[in-house]
Every structure is written in structure tokens, then in C-alpha cells.
Design a protein around this motif. Structure first.
Motif, PDB file in Angstrom:
ATOM      1  N   TYR A 132       1.394  -7.603  -9.011  1.00  0.00           N
ATOM      2  CA  TYR A 132       1.440  -7.029  -7.655  1.00  0.00           C
ATOM      3  C   TYR A 132       2.948  -6.889  -7.329  1.00  0.00           C
ATOM      4  O   TYR A 132       3.542  -5.981  -6.640  1.00  0.00           O
ATOM      5  N   GLN A 165       3.746 -13.580   1.971  1.00  0.00           N
ATOM      6  CA  GLN A 165       4.359 -12.263   1.931  1.00  0.00           C
ATOM      7  C   GLN A 165       5.493 -11.985   2.770  1.00  0.00           C
ATOM      8  O   GLN A 165       6.191 -11.113   2.798  1.00  0.00           O
ATOM      9  N   ARG A 193      -8.485 -10.750  -5.005  1.00  0.00           N
ATOM     10  CA  ARG A 193      -7.496 -11.711  -5.485  1.00  0.00           C
ATOM     11  C   ARG A 193      -6.419 -12.060  -4.908  1.00  0.00           C
ATOM     12  O   ARG A 193      -6.120 -13.399  -4.584  1.00  0.00           O
ATOM     13  N   LEU A 194      -6.006 -11.072  -3.997  1.00  0.00           N
ATOM     14  CA  LEU A 194      -4.660 -11.098  -3.124  1.00  0.00           C
ATOM     15  C   LEU A 194      -5.213 -12.192  -2.112  1.00  0.00           C
ATOM     16  O   LEU A 194      -4.405 -13.066  -1.315  1.00  0.00           O
ATOM     17  N   ASP A 195      -6.335 -11.935  -1.628  1.00  0.00           N
ATOM     18  CA  ASP A 195      -6.875 -12.659  -0.322  1.00  0.00           C
ATOM     19  C   ASP A 195      -7.081 -14.108  -1.023  1.00  0.00           C
ATOM     20  O   ASP A 195      -6.788 -15.177  -0.126  1.00  0.00           O
ATOM     21  N   GLN A 197      -0.837  -2.141  -3.873  1.00  0.00           N
ATOM     22  CA  GLN A 197      -2.326  -2.971  -4.461  1.00  0.00           C
ATOM     23  C   GLN A 197      -2.743  -1.861  -5.608  1.00  0.00           C
ATOM     24  O   GLN A 197      -3.398  -2.038  -6.276  1.00  0.00           O
ATOM     25  N   THR A 244      -2.139 -11.579 -11.652  1.00  0.00           N
ATOM     26  CA  THR A 244      -2.326 -10.619 -10.736  1.00  0.00           C
ATOM     27  C   THR A 244      -1.184 -10.662  -9.554  1.00  0.00           C
ATOM     28  O   THR A 244      -0.479  -9.617  -9.291  1.00  0.00           O
ATOM     29  N   LEU A 245      -0.458 -11.803  -9.251  1.00  0.00           N
ATOM     30  CA  LEU A 245       0.345 -12.071  -8.220  1.00  0.00           C
ATOM     31  C   LEU A 245       1.794 -11.298  -9.086  1.00  0.00           C
ATOM     32  O   LEU A 245       2.587 -10.657  -8.200  1.00  0.00           O
ATOM     33  N   THR A 297       4.499  -4.402  -4.566  1.00  0.00           N
ATOM     34  CA  THR A 297       3.566  -4.604  -3.743  1.00  0.00           C
ATOM     35  C   THR A 297       2.464  -3.688  -3.157  1.00  0.00           C
ATOM     36  O   THR A 297       2.020  -3.520  -2.356  1.00  0.00           O
TER      37      THR A 297
END
Length: 661
Positions: A603, A640, A627-629, A610, A599-600, A608
Motif C-alpha cells: 500500500y 495514516q 485488510r486496511l480496515d 488502494q 499488504t501494508l 497509498t
């Protein structure tokens, strides 16, 4: 039998090698015997090869030659140390002799006689200032043959002696006749020429801010006076001025007793104070002669003057303390005492500069005696003279040891010396190279390099390490087991702090001492002499990178610099870099079977965004947000930020290359 013949042949062959080694060992033992006997330098030449028996091969001969050169250096160092000790002992004897004399003429004659013995010059002489006439006149000579010279008078500023008397500073000349720095006059030049003097050294006799005369040493051949000779004659002049003043005071006391019977009690009290001062001076001098350390002297000064004592070096570092709390001396008070030549009072504390001629060696502070009388004030000033002698002695010993340590450090970092000899040399200095050591390269733009080196040397002495200059850089080598030098060997939970933590601690500690930012690059820990050159090169690259990044005043190792450290390192640890950067996320995916790393990566690949990341992953945008959280909680809130995001993206690319998806 054939077997027996074969064994005999092998034994003969091995005997030749053993004989060569035994011959080399005998040469080395011969050098040690020469050092033990104090033999002259010409006896240190390598012995001629024996007519029979094994000869030294080229490597053993080189070892013997190098050992001979080292033995000669040690002999020179020991000779210098013995000469310095002899000079100090003679100076102490002089102090005792002068303290026992009472007649002014006897004091003056003893001064010039002892100056001649100490410096070994052809002529010594002493002039006293005539305040009414405004000049200085010859009072006592030793070794002089010219009547004109013995009666010469010098106006203030005239000739070498007049300049010393006017400026209260020592001056020397290798050849007075041709030296145009001085104001030549017919009378002075004629007297000097009649005496046949060429090289002249003059130092002031000072009582407080007042110059009472000049003490000279001169030779009839041209030569240059060394700084040690200037310091030695200046120290004698300080003793002489006190002795002259003491003799003068005693002479005045006798006259006062004849003329003023009503002042007998005052004079008796003054005489008692003088005797007390002499006894205290002898006591302190005896302490130094018996090898007492600086703490013993501080304790004795406090006991005599009934107060607390603090002794600091020229940089304000505390050397000893007795009967009082720690505290830095007032720089203004030290400066005033240095300029005036007397102890001064600052906020109830008496401060006296410790001087060797014009050089500031440190200071003494006396607490708890705000009402210090004149006699005790002079006693306090005498204590400063004795302390100066002790500090000069300590400096001589320390300079010798630092030179030996610096040579060892240079051999370690260059790798030019025989690695087998380095551990034994290090053990003689209290350094164990079998234990891991960290290497630190230092830089401080706010302080002179010698001050940084002195501060680093103090750290090295306290932690059984090495410090020195190497290619114009100050370098420290410290045991890795020390809490401030770092012990870690790698990243990850449970690992040690590494040399980077030691570098950061050193940067803070030395920055406080030098009152300016100190940048420290670190490498290691390493074990064994052969690995020090590479560790030094890595620490130097790290120090250079820290300065290029604008991180002056900080300390780190290459592992602490992220991808820049990876690029600068010679042995690139890409796996370690990925784990240091993405470790928490990688561990989370491995334990729970999630796809946070994927996912990262997606992204970042989608700029970047979403929503675009959700489309690429074929999930709802809320899933990407969740997932980013989670990633943010694992990597930290600043993940970031541009510089951190760059680190993460680089680690993701390296991870993809190492583990293709």
C-alpha cells in the motif's frame, strides 16, 4: 624441603601486598582519629613512610592523599557548622538576657556588649533617632576611646549611619575613609578618624515601619563584613528593637502608674500581656534550643495565640501546619508585611513575613483570630523572629548536606572518582546504588535555575535520591522502584512504565511547583556506579530532543520518541522499535497466517493507492479495503497521519532488512 621453601616465598610475596594495604588502612584510620579529636589542619598531612616494612604503592598513596583532602573538607564543614551553631546559641542567649532586662539603659548597654561578643569587632555602638531634631545621635558605645566620637550626631542621609537610619537598610564598608558611597562631613569624618575606625557595619533598629536607631560593629583595620555577619547583626538588631520597645513600654507604665491611678487596670492588663509575650518568646526560644522541628514551633505558636498556624518557605511551599487546613499564603499580604515589618491581616487571616535582615525566609499565617489585639500581634511578630532563627539553622544544615550530595552526584555522572568508594558514600546519605536508579535531566526557562534546583532537591530528599547541578544542568537521580521514577525495562505487553513515565510525572509535578513548563529527559534504570555517565548522556540527549521537537513542558525517554529515539540512542534497538510500531499487525499475521504486513508495505509502495495496491497484490480492491480496515483497528485510527505513517514506513523497511521477503 623444596615445597616448604616455595610456600614461604609465596607467603612473603603476598605479605608485602597485605602490608601495603594494612599501611594504607592505618593512614585512613589515622585520618578518622584526627577528625574524631577535632585535630588542627596541619596534623592531617600524610604520615612519613616507615623506615622498615612495606611502602605504599602509587595507587594506595593517591587514595590516602585523596582521603586526606576529603577529611580536610569535612573538617572545614564541621567547623563552619559548629561556628554557626555557636552563633545561634549566643543569639538565643541574647534574646533571653534582653527579655529579662527592664531598665532602658541596661538594655542598651547589654545590646552593644553582646554585639561586640558575637561579632568580635574592636568597637560596637548604638545610635537613636531624634525625631524632633531630624537626626540620629550616639547613645551607647563599647570599646570606644574618643570623646568626640561618643558625642557625634549624624543628619539623616549623612555618613554610613545616617544612610542606614534614612533608608532602613543595612550598609557596610571595608574602609569608610575611602568609600565614596556615603555623604562625608567634617564632623563625622573627624570623629571616625579620631577613633581610628576603618571597617564599619550598620543595621537598622526597626519597630514596624519606623526606624528608631542604628546598631553598629566596627574594626580599626580594613576588612570586609560577610553576609553571615550582616544577617547575625540584623537578627540581634531585631531582638534589640523589641527589647528597647519593651523596656520603653515598661518605663512608660511605671510613670503612668504614678500619675494615673485611674488607669491601673489597663496598665495591669498591658503588663500581663507583656509578661505573656515574654514567656511565649522564651518558650519558643527554648523549643529551638532543644532541637525542636518546625512542626513543634507551629504547634506552640498556635497554642499560645489560640489559633491555627501555617508556616511556608519563601516560595510558598508549606513547611508545617497545626490546627488549620492547608493553603498558600497571600503573596500581597506577605509583601506588605515584609515592607512594613509588621504582621498584617488579609481576609481574617494574620500574615507575618519571616525575615533575616532584608532576606525573606518565609511566612507565618495565623487563622481563627481575626480580632488579634496589639499585644498578641507583637507576640505573633516575635514568633516570626524565632522562626527565622530556626529556618536559618535548618538552611545551614541543608546547605551542608546538599553540598555533600552534589559532590557525590558529580562523581557519579563524570565517572572520575573511584567507583569502589561511591556505594559507601551513597549509603551514608541514604542512597543505595545496588538498586536500579533512573537519571533525569531538567530544564525550565520560566524559572531561575536555583529555584528549579531547590524544587528538584525537595523531590530527591523525599524519595531518597540525589539532585544537583552538572555542567549547568539540573540533574535528578531517583530509585527506579519509586512509582514516579519509572521501573520498566522494555517494550511490549506487561512491561513496566519505564523512565519515560517517571519523566512525564516529574514534568507535571515540577511544572505546578514552578508555575511554568519543565522539560525532563530520562534514561535508565541503571545499577552500579559505572553506568551512570552513559545514562546521564542519554537523558541529556533526550531532553535536547524534546526541546528541539517543541515539546517544552513534557517528559520522556528516548524509547518514547519513536525513530528519533532510535537514531539518538547509542545502543540502537531496531527490533524493539519495529515491535513497538508494528507489533499488533505482526502478531495478527503470526497467529492467523494472514498477510497484513505485506499488504501494508505494498500500500505504501504504491503511493497509498488502494487500486494500484490491489493490482500489485493480484486481489480485488475490496480485499485491500478490508485488510486496511483491519490494520486501522490494530494500529489505531491515526495510523495514516503523516508523522505516524513515517514511523510505520520506517519500521516496515527495517523489518524487510531484518527478515528479507
Amino acid at each position: 624441603m623444596p615445597t616448604t621453601d616455595h610456600t614461604a616465598t609465596a607467603d612473603a610475596g603476598s605479605g608485602t601486598g597485605a602490608g601495603e594495604a594494612w599501611t594504607a588502612l592505618r593512614h585512613l584510620r589515622h585520618l578518622l582519629d584526627l577528625l574524631d579529636r577535632g585535630a588542627p589542619a596541619e596534623q592531617f598531612a600524610p604520615p612519613a613512610a616507615p623506615a622498615r616494612g612495606p611502602h605504599l604503592d602509587e595507587p594506595d598513596a593517591a587514595v590516602v592523599a585523596e582521603a586526606t583532602r576529603v577529611a580536610l573538607r569535612i573538617r572545614r564543614t564541621l567547623g563552619q557548622h559548629r561556628r554557626r551553631e555557636a552563633e545561634l546559641a549566643a543569639l538565643f542567649d541574647t534574646a533571653g538576657d534582653l527579655a529579662r532586662l527592664r531598665d532602658p539603659d541596661a538594655v542598651l548597654k547589654a545590646i552593644v556588649r553582646r554585639a561586640k561578643l558575637l561579632l568580635g569587632t574592636d568597637v560596637t555602638y548604638l545610635s537613636l533617632n531624634d525625631d524632633e531634631a531630624g537626626d540620629t545621635y550616639m547613645r551607647v558605645t563599647d570599646g570606644s576611646v574618643s570623646a568626640a566620637f561618643q558625642q557625634v550626631r549624624l543628619g539623616m542621609g549623612e555618613g554610613l549611619g545616617g544612610l542606614v537610619a534614612e533608608t532602613a537598610r543595612p550598609y557596610s564598608t571595608g574602609d569608610y575613609r575611602d568609600d565614596q558611597r556615603f555623604r562625608h562631613t567634617t564632623a563625622i569624618d573627624g570623629a571616625v578618624a579620631e577613633e581610628g575606625l576603618r571597617a564599619i557595619l550598620g543595621v537598622p533598629l526597626r519597630l514596624g515601619t519606623r526606624v528608631i536607631g542604628v546598631l553598629y560593629a566596627a574594626d580599626r583595620t580594613a576588612r570586609t563584613f560577610t553576609p553571615d555577619e550582616v544577617a547575625l547583626l540584623s537578627s540581634l538588631a531585631d531582638h534589640a528593637a523589641i527589647a528597647i520597645d519593651s523596656a520603653r513600654l515598661l518605663d512608660e507604665t511605671r510613670s503612668a502608674l504614678v500619675d494615673l491611678n485611674e488607669a491601673s487596670r489597663t496598665i495591669e492588663a498591658h503588663s500581663h500581656a507583656m509578661r505573656r509575650a515574654e514567656e511565649a518568646h522564651d518558650r519558643l526560644t527554648d523549643l529551638v534550643l532543644r532541637g525542636a522541628d518546625i512542626t513543634d514551633v507551629a504547634t506552640a505558636i498556635g497554642a499560645v495565640l489560640q489559633g491555627g498556624t501555617l508556616i511556608h518557605d519563601a516560595d510558598g511551599t508549606e513547611l508545617a501546619r497545626s490546627g488549620t487546613d492547608s493553603g498558600r499564603p497571600s503573596a500581597r499580604a506577605v509583601g506588605a508585611s515584609r515592607t512594613g515589618g509588621r504582621a498584617v491581616s488579609a481576609d481574617g487571616t494574620w500574615v507575618c513575613a519571616v525575615l533575616a535582615g532584608p532576606e525573606l525566609l518565609g511566612s507565618i499565617a495565623l487563622t481563627g483570630r481575626p480580632d488579634l489585639g496589639d499585644a498578641d500581634r507583637r507576640l505573633f511578630e516575635r514568633a516570626a523572629v524565632v522562626t527565622a532563627l530556626l529556618l536559618l539553622q535548618r538552611r545551614s544544615v541543608a546547605e551542608t548536606e546538599d553540598r555533600v550530595r552534589g559532590e557525590l552526584l558529580g562523581d557519579l555522572l563524570t565517572g572520575a572518582a573511584d567507583p569502589a568508594s561511591l556505594p559507601a558514600r551513597a549509603r551514608r546519605l541514604g542512597v543505595n546504588l545496588d538498586h536500579p536508579h533512573a537519571v533525569f535531566v531538567l530544564h525550565c526557562a520560566a524559572a531561575p535555575r536555583q529555584r528549579l534546583l531547590a524544587a528538584a532537591a525537595r523531590v530527591a530528599h523525599s524519595r531518597k535520591g540525589l539532585a544537583g547541578l552538572h555542567h549547568d544542568d539540573v540533574v535528578l537521580v531517583l530509585p527506579a522502584g519509586h512509582p514516579r521514577s519509572g521501573t520498566g525495562t522494555g517494550p511490549g505487553p506487561g512491561a513496566g512504565a519505564g523512565p519515560g513515565a517517571g519523566a512525564a510525572s516529574l514534568a507535571g509535578e515540577l511544572g505546578q511547583v514552578l508555575a511554568g513548563p519543565v522539560t525532563v529527559g530520562a534514561a535508565g534504570p541503571v545499577t552500579g556506579p559505572g553506568r551512570f555517565p552513559d545514562a546521564h548522556a542519554e537523558a541529556l540527549r533526550c531532553r535536547t530532543a524534546l526541546r528541539a521537537l517543541g515539546r517544552e513542558g513534557s517528559g520522556a525517554a528516548l524509547a518514547d520518541l519513536g525513530f528519533l529515539g532510535v537514531l539518538l540512542g547509542e545502543q540502537t534497538d531496531l527490533g524493539g522499535y519495529v515491535h513497538r510500531t508494528l507489533g499488533p499487525v505482526l502478531d495478527y499475521d503470526a497467529k492467523r497466517g494472514t498477510e497484513l504486513v505485506h499488504t501494508l508495505r505494498t500500500y505504501f509502495d504504491e503511493g497509498t493507492s488502494q487500486s494500484r495496491a490491489a493490482d500489485a497484490l493480484h486481489v480485488h480492491v475490496n480485499t485491500v479495503v478490508q485488510r486496511l480496515d483491519r490494520i486501522g483497528r490494530l494500529l489505531g485510527r491515526d495510523w495514516q497521519r503523516p508523522e505516524r505513517a513515517l514511523e510505520i514506513q520506517l519500521a516496515l523497511r527495517v523489518h524487510r532488512i531484518q527478515r528479507p521477503q
